[in-house]
Design an enzyme around this catalytic site. Structure first.
Site, PDB file in Angstrom:
ATOM      1  N   TYR A  46       0.851  -1.202   0.000  1.00 39.58           N
ATOM      2  CA  TYR A  46       0.000   0.000   0.000  1.00 39.58           C
ATOM      3  C   TYR A  46       0.879   1.241   0.000  1.00 39.58           C
ATOM      4  CZ  TYR A  46      -5.003  -0.286   0.030  1.00 39.58           C
ATOM      5  OH  TYR A  46      -6.296  -0.389  -0.373  1.00 39.58           O
ATOM      6  N   GLU A  48      -0.538   4.761  -0.419  1.00 36.79           N
ATOM      7  CA  GLU A  48      -1.375   5.966  -0.576  1.00 36.79           C
ATOM      8  C   GLU A  48      -0.546   7.210  -0.360  1.00 36.79           C
ATOM      9  OE1 GLU A  48      -4.862   5.870   1.870  1.00 36.79           O
ATOM     10  OE2 GLU A  48      -5.788   4.326   0.653  1.00 36.79           O
ATOM     11  N   ASP A 196      -6.235  14.656 -25.001  1.00 38.49           N
ATOM     12  CA  ASP A 196      -6.266  13.238 -24.641  1.00 38.49           C
ATOM     13  C   ASP A 196      -5.597  12.485 -25.793  1.00 38.49           C
ATOM     14  OD1 ASP A 196      -6.810  10.590 -24.238  1.00 38.49           O
ATOM     15  OD2 ASP A 196      -8.945  10.848 -23.806  1.00 38.49           O
ATOM     16  N   THR A 222      -3.344   7.098 -22.145  1.00 38.18           N
ATOM     17  CA  THR A 222      -3.227   5.748 -21.618  1.00 38.18           C
ATOM     18  C   THR A 222      -1.852   5.233 -22.037  1.00 38.18           C
ATOM     19  OG1 THR A 222      -4.377   4.960 -23.578  1.00 38.18           O
ATOM     20  CG2 THR A 222      -5.671   5.103 -21.558  1.00 38.18           C
ATOM     21  N   LYS A 225      -1.934   1.545 -25.348  1.00 36.33           N
ATOM     22  CA  LYS A 225      -2.314   1.496 -26.771  1.00 36.33           C
ATOM     23  C   LYS A 225      -1.025   1.564 -27.598  1.00 36.33           C
ATOM     24  CE  LYS A 225      -6.948   3.257 -25.911  1.00 36.33           C
ATOM     25  NZ  LYS A 225      -7.033   3.910 -24.609  1.00 36.33           N
ATOM     26  N   ARG A 231      -1.872  -1.605 -18.818  1.00 36.42           N
ATOM     27  CA  ARG A 231      -3.076  -0.775 -18.716  1.00 36.42           C
ATOM     28  C   ARG A 231      -2.842   0.244 -17.604  1.00 36.42           C
ATOM     29  NH1 ARG A 231      -6.189  -3.631 -21.901  1.00 36.42           N
ATOM     30  NH2 ARG A 231      -7.706  -1.983 -21.844  1.00 36.42           N
TER      31      ARG A 231
HETATM   32  N1  DSN Z   1     -11.961   1.717 -25.317  1.00 30.48           N
HETATM   33  C1  DSN Z   1     -10.865   2.469 -25.855  1.00 30.48           C
HETATM   34  C2  DSN Z   1     -10.779   2.339 -27.311  1.00 30.48           C
HETATM   35  O1  DSN Z   1     -10.971   1.235 -27.778  1.00 30.48           O
HETATM   36  O2  DSN Z   1     -10.503   3.288 -28.013  1.00 30.48           O
HETATM   37  C3  DSN Z   1     -10.873   3.851 -25.378  1.00 30.48           C
HETATM   38  O3  DSN Z   1     -11.042   3.856 -23.996  1.00 30.48           O
END
Ligand code: DSN
Length: 397
Positions: A46, A48, A196, A222, A225, A231
């Site tokens: 933990y 925090e 974003d 994120t 990707k 993730r």
């Molecule tokens: N679900 C994602 C996508 O496939 O683009 C975005 O959060």
């Protein structure tokens, strides 16, 4: 692993991942090192709070890991720590975006974001998401004739609605974004500009897609990707007298989240180091080449590509309104039909709305294809040409 049931399911998923052609635009394959960090003992702790200011003892190692991840994130995007701050604790993209709104937009305030139907994300203010329940979305879309952003129209909307924050960056828009124009629009109504770049983060890191950092106040991304990490998500904020970084840190913890997942943050750090190599830059360039070959080849085979092509890793194929009419049944396909047919043939895609879709999101007119995952597996232009032919064969049957 002693749990045979879970072991079997993990093995089954591993086998599935190896046996398909994965064209999900938001997925990728991480390295063994990323997996090792994710599956490590770091998950037991933990932590925090933030480095140097934790609510639990025993966090000296965790502080080093979190600081290293921050350092690597800034370095990867060539940001000076005196000008930019980064929060590496968001568990994923949606909480990262919501944390920014929580920090910067008063409850009920206006967030101007692209509508989901035109390629935006749920967390850009859609009414089913907390981002559209706690705040009010001012939607924008693409122009009908070009299916690309119309910056004049965006400016008119911003002038009329005076949003507190404008979101640039999308999940199903394949073209480059003029961040300078977005900055001018945000300035014209004194709004924050949040980019974003979840989909294009790896392409920005690889230097093959425009960087938003010259113009944005806040950048979210994120990591799983095109950045090819676990993730997770990052929030970058400009350091100035507005204290965005402090507000965002507070919004992430304790505003939105409890203890950070340090195993995930260590895996992020590993991925960020991998993304800073010449090999990754080559990968990012190949991702775009492959997506463009896929779009061009499908066009040659008479499939309509939304906006006519792509500048990134993804493309939208209109299989309904502009679809190929010569399927063996003589009928157009819906996005759902197309995605199901392709899955049976071992090609994994997602159904997707296209701008001005006349169908519903559960069975829309399009499919979204992406090249990042298969490029990680070493595929080049020739392979993507073959993938286009296979898609065509399967959909025309
Ligand atoms: N679900 C994602 C996508 O496939 O683009 C975005 O959060």
């Amino acid at each position: 692993m002693k749990d045979i049931q879970i072991k079997k399911l993990i093995d089954a998923e591993k086998k599935r991942q190896k046996s398909v052609i994965n064209l999900i635009a938001s997925e990728n394959y991480v390295s063994k090192d990323v997996l090792e960090a994710l599956g490590s003992e770091l998950t037991n702790k933990y932590a925090e709070g933030y480095p140097g200011a934790r609510y639990y003892g025993g966090n000296k190692v965790m502080d080093k890991i979190e600081n290293l991840a921050k350092e690597r994130a800034l370095k990867l995007f060539k940001l000076s720590p005196s000008e930019w701050s980064v929060n590496v604790q968001p568990l994923s993209g949606s909480p990262a975006n919501v944390a920014v709104y929580l920090a910067l937009v008063p409850q009920g305030g206006k967030i101007m974001g692209m509508s989901l139907a035109h390629g935006g994300h749920l967390t850009h203010g859609h009414k089913v998401s907390i981002s559209g329940k706690m705040w009010q979305q001012v939607p924008y879309g693409v122009a009908q004739n070009t299916e690309t952003l119309d910056y004049e129209e965006l400016k008119d909307i911003a002038t009329r609605e005076k949003p507190a924050l404008i979101v640039a960056g999308f999940t199903a828009y394949s073209r480059t974004i003029d961040f300078k124009k977005f900055r001018e629009i945000a300035d014209s109504c004194s709004a924050y500009l949040m980019v974003d770049m979840s989909h294009t983060g790896g392409l920005v890191a690889g230097g093959v897609y425009p960087s938003p950092f010259l113009y944005a106040d806040v950048v979210t991304t994120t990591v799983h990707k095109t950045l090819r990490g676990p993730r997770a998500a990052l929030i970058f904020s400009r350091k100035d007298n507005r204290e965005l970084d402090k507000k965002i840190d507070k919004a992430v913890f304790p505003g939105m989240q409890g203890g950070p997942h340090l195993n995930q943050i260590a895996a992020v750090a590993v991925a960020l180091k991998e993304a800073s190599t010449p090999a990754f830059r080559k990968y990012a360039a190949q991702v775009i080449k492959n997506a463009q070959v896929l779009a061009d080849e499908l066009k040659k085979l008479d499939w309509r590509i939304v906006s006519g092509g792509t500048d990134s890793h993804l493309l939208l194929v209109d299989v309904w309104m502009g679809g190929c009419p010569s399927t063996s049944s003589g009928q157009s396909l819906t996005g759902k039909d197309a995605s199901e047919r392709l899955e049976k043939a071992g090609i994994i895609v997602n159904k997707n709305t296209i701008p001005f879709d006349t169908r519903s999101p559960v069975d829309p007119s399009g499919i979204r294809l992406g090249s990042a995952a298969e490029t990680t597996r070493g595929k080049k232009e020739k392979d993507f040409r073959e993938i286009a032919w296979k898609i065509d064969r399967v959909l025309r049957r």
